[in-house]
Design a protein around this motif. Structure first.
Motif: not given
Length: 197
Positions: A41-46
């Protein structure tokens, strides 16, 4: 309620800094042992250039799906079933692999199997990043890791913090050339590897 790991919350920024560089030329990553789903959830959008495929055993899917349902990142994919001991592994097209805090909660045999299967899954030039605590030359990197290792082994004698040199050598024996070891907060490390042709 979504599962929540304080450790995931603490370590996600420094891990992201490494992955953003190491995976900069990658397109699709398979996360082995997605756990709570927080990292995805944290890495994917970034990391919008990466398709982030989560995976884990079925008992963790509900938690990952809870994070997935709240995410607006189209590159955060729902989990697939993956147990390191299953044979064969699911057919997944990926050019990168990521796993965090998994080697020390498995037996060494399971950890070695994960590395072997990862090596077989990656194409030449594919990349793997492993995050977690490691011993160096058989010794813990700090008092915290020494206590953590003792706690793990008291709970399950087959678990425990693995030696960096053993992980590196086993990976290299299966075609994953060691690239770099990066020191992280709280005596953790990221070990990076590149699949040889």
């Amino acid at each position: 309620m979504k599962p929540f790991s304080p450790a995931c919350e603490r370590n996600q920024e420094p891990i992201l800094a490494v992955l953003a560089d190491f995976f900069a030329d990658r397109k699709r990553v398979l996360e082995i042992g997605s756990g709570t789903g927080q990292h995805a959830a944290f890495f994917a959008p970034r990391l919008p250039f990466l398709t982030w495929q989560t995976s884990d055993r079925r008992e963790h899917h509900a938690g990952i799906l809870a994070w997935h349902a709240e995410s607006e990142a189209a590159n955060f994919l729902a989990p697939i079933y993956l147990d390191v001991e299953m044979d064969p592994w699911p057919r997944v097209t990926c050019d990168a692999l990521f796993s965090a805090n998994t080697l020390h909660i498995m037996s060494q045999a399971q950890g070695w199997r994960m590395i072997e299967k990862a090596a077989a899954l990656l194409p030449p030039g594919g990349k793997m990043a492993l995050y977690g605590p490691f011993h160096f030359e058989g010794a813990p990197t700090g008092v915290g890791n020494e206590r953590f290792d003792a706690m793990l082994r008291a709970s399950d004698p087959l678990s425990g913090i693995r030696d960096f040199e053993a992980v590196r050598d086993h990976a290299q024996a299966h075609g994953l050339a060691f690239f770099e070891e990066v020191a992280m907060p709280a005596d953790n490390r990221i070990l990076t590897f590149v699949r040889q042709g």
